[in-house]
Scaffold this motif. Sequence first.
Motif, mmCIF file in Angstrom:
data_model
loop_
_atom_site.group_PDB
_atom_site.id
_atom_site.type_symbol
_atom_site.label_atom_id
_atom_site.label_comp_id
_atom_site.label_asym_id
_atom_site.label_seq_id
_atom_site.Cartn_x
_atom_site.Cartn_y
_atom_site.Cartn_z
ATOM 1 N N SER A 197 -5.529 -0.965 5.771
ATOM 2 C CA SER A 197 -5.231 0.142 4.863
ATOM 3 C C SER A 197 -4.930 1.404 5.653
ATOM 4 O O SER A 197 -5.103 1.458 6.862
ATOM 5 C CB SER A 197 -6.422 0.388 3.949
ATOM 6 N N ARG A 198 -4.542 2.427 4.926
ATOM 7 C CA ARG A 198 -4.315 3.711 5.613
ATOM 8 C C ARG A 198 -5.623 4.452 5.812
ATOM 9 O O ARG A 198 -5.740 5.281 6.691
ATOM 10 C CB ARG A 198 -3.444 4.616 4.760
ATOM 11 N N LEU A 242 0.827 -1.220 0.000
ATOM 12 C CA LEU A 242 0.000 0.000 0.000
ATOM 13 C C LEU A 242 0.853 1.259 0.000
ATOM 14 O O LEU A 242 0.487 2.266 -0.604
ATOM 15 C CB LEU A 242 -0.929 0.002 1.214
ATOM 16 N N TYR A 280 -9.599 -3.654 0.627
ATOM 17 C CA TYR A 280 -8.152 -3.473 0.486
ATOM 18 C C TYR A 280 -7.733 -2.041 0.800
ATOM 19 O O TYR A 280 -6.781 -1.812 1.551
ATOM 20 C CB TYR A 280 -7.750 -3.839 -0.946
ATOM 21 N N PHE A 281 -8.446 -1.079 0.223
ATOM 22 C CA PHE A 281 -8.036 0.316 0.392
ATOM 23 C C PHE A 281 -8.640 0.996 1.620
ATOM 24 O O PHE A 281 -8.113 1.990 2.093
ATOM 25 C CB PHE A 281 -8.374 1.137 -0.868
ATOM 26 N N ARG A 282 -9.751 0.443 2.106
ATOM 27 C CA ARG A 282 -10.383 1.102 3.257
ATOM 28 C C ARG A 282 -10.542 0.171 4.445
ATOM 29 O O ARG A 282 -11.124 0.551 5.453
ATOM 30 C CB ARG A 282 -11.757 1.653 2.847
#
Length: 262
Positions: free
Chosen positions: A251-252, A207, A245-247
């Motif tokens: 994830s950040r 990421l 994956y992104f949230r």
Amino acid sequence: MAPLSGQPIIRVRDLVVGFGEQTVLDGVSLDVRRGEILGVVGASGGGKSVLLRTIIGLIRKRRGVISVFEEDLDRISSEEMQAIERRWGILFQQGALFSSLTVQENVQFPMREHLRLSETLLEEVATAKLEMVGMSPEDGRKMPSELSGGMVKRVALARALALDPEIVFLDEPTSGLDPIAAGDFDSLIVTLQQTLGLTVFMVTHDLDSLHSDCNRIVALADHKVVAEGSIAEMLESEHPWVKDYFRGKRSRGVAGTPTVAQ
Ligand SMILES: Nc1ncnc2c1ncn2[C@@H]1O[C@H](COP(=O)(O)OP(=O)(O)OP(=O)(O)O)[C@@H](O)[C@H]1O
Ligand SMILES: [Mg+2]
């Protein structure tokens, strides 16, 4: 990094790839724009390496069109294909250095295959490529078994750069590296993109790399591209895998700004 507006240097249309009963990619379409770093993400086993290997001609597709440098790869002669192969470099997922060759010889290998250069020139160019990735001439004399994981990645990158490619394909370049070494590698890739004008096709799980390096991202799930765009666009995707994956927890959770000092 912001998206760039370059012309497509690679076009993939309606690509279908499978092995026996298994369909791995089922209608994948994407562009890689000249000068950008494109990040390719997706679940493990989802077909990222298969996509990369199909584009470079190592895996036969069932259907679809792949064009590189505006040439349809199905419609060119083997000589033309070789000429195209000289214009790209590849860093495979497993590093894949030749264990019986020194670091120097590994970097020289593609030049020996494709160019007719004197021994002195081969050595000079390989030394310059190693320097580009932060390795000394002394490192050049080492065997792959004497290198750290990060050094193996650097040598593999130097080898991928040996023929002064316009495109580099990187398959998980930072996997197995600690966060600092991975961050160094990320900065190196961005520096090379900016100084050499490289186009980079980068498969990654990292990421941090996605946030700091990539101009655009393509997410593979359900055998196709389910999201495409900037990090901000990934964060807006409602596709369950992309969202997770992104949230998700690991994830950040925020749209990143470049963390790499230039
Ligand atoms: N040469 C091959 N022959 C048969 N099946 C293969 C071959 N290469 C890959 N596969 C299968 O294709 C699928 C996708 O594999 P791929 O290596 O592309 O995954 P990936 O997305 O790169 O995963 P990872 O993130 O773990 O590297 C897997 O089910 C794999 O077993
Ligand atoms: Mg893979």
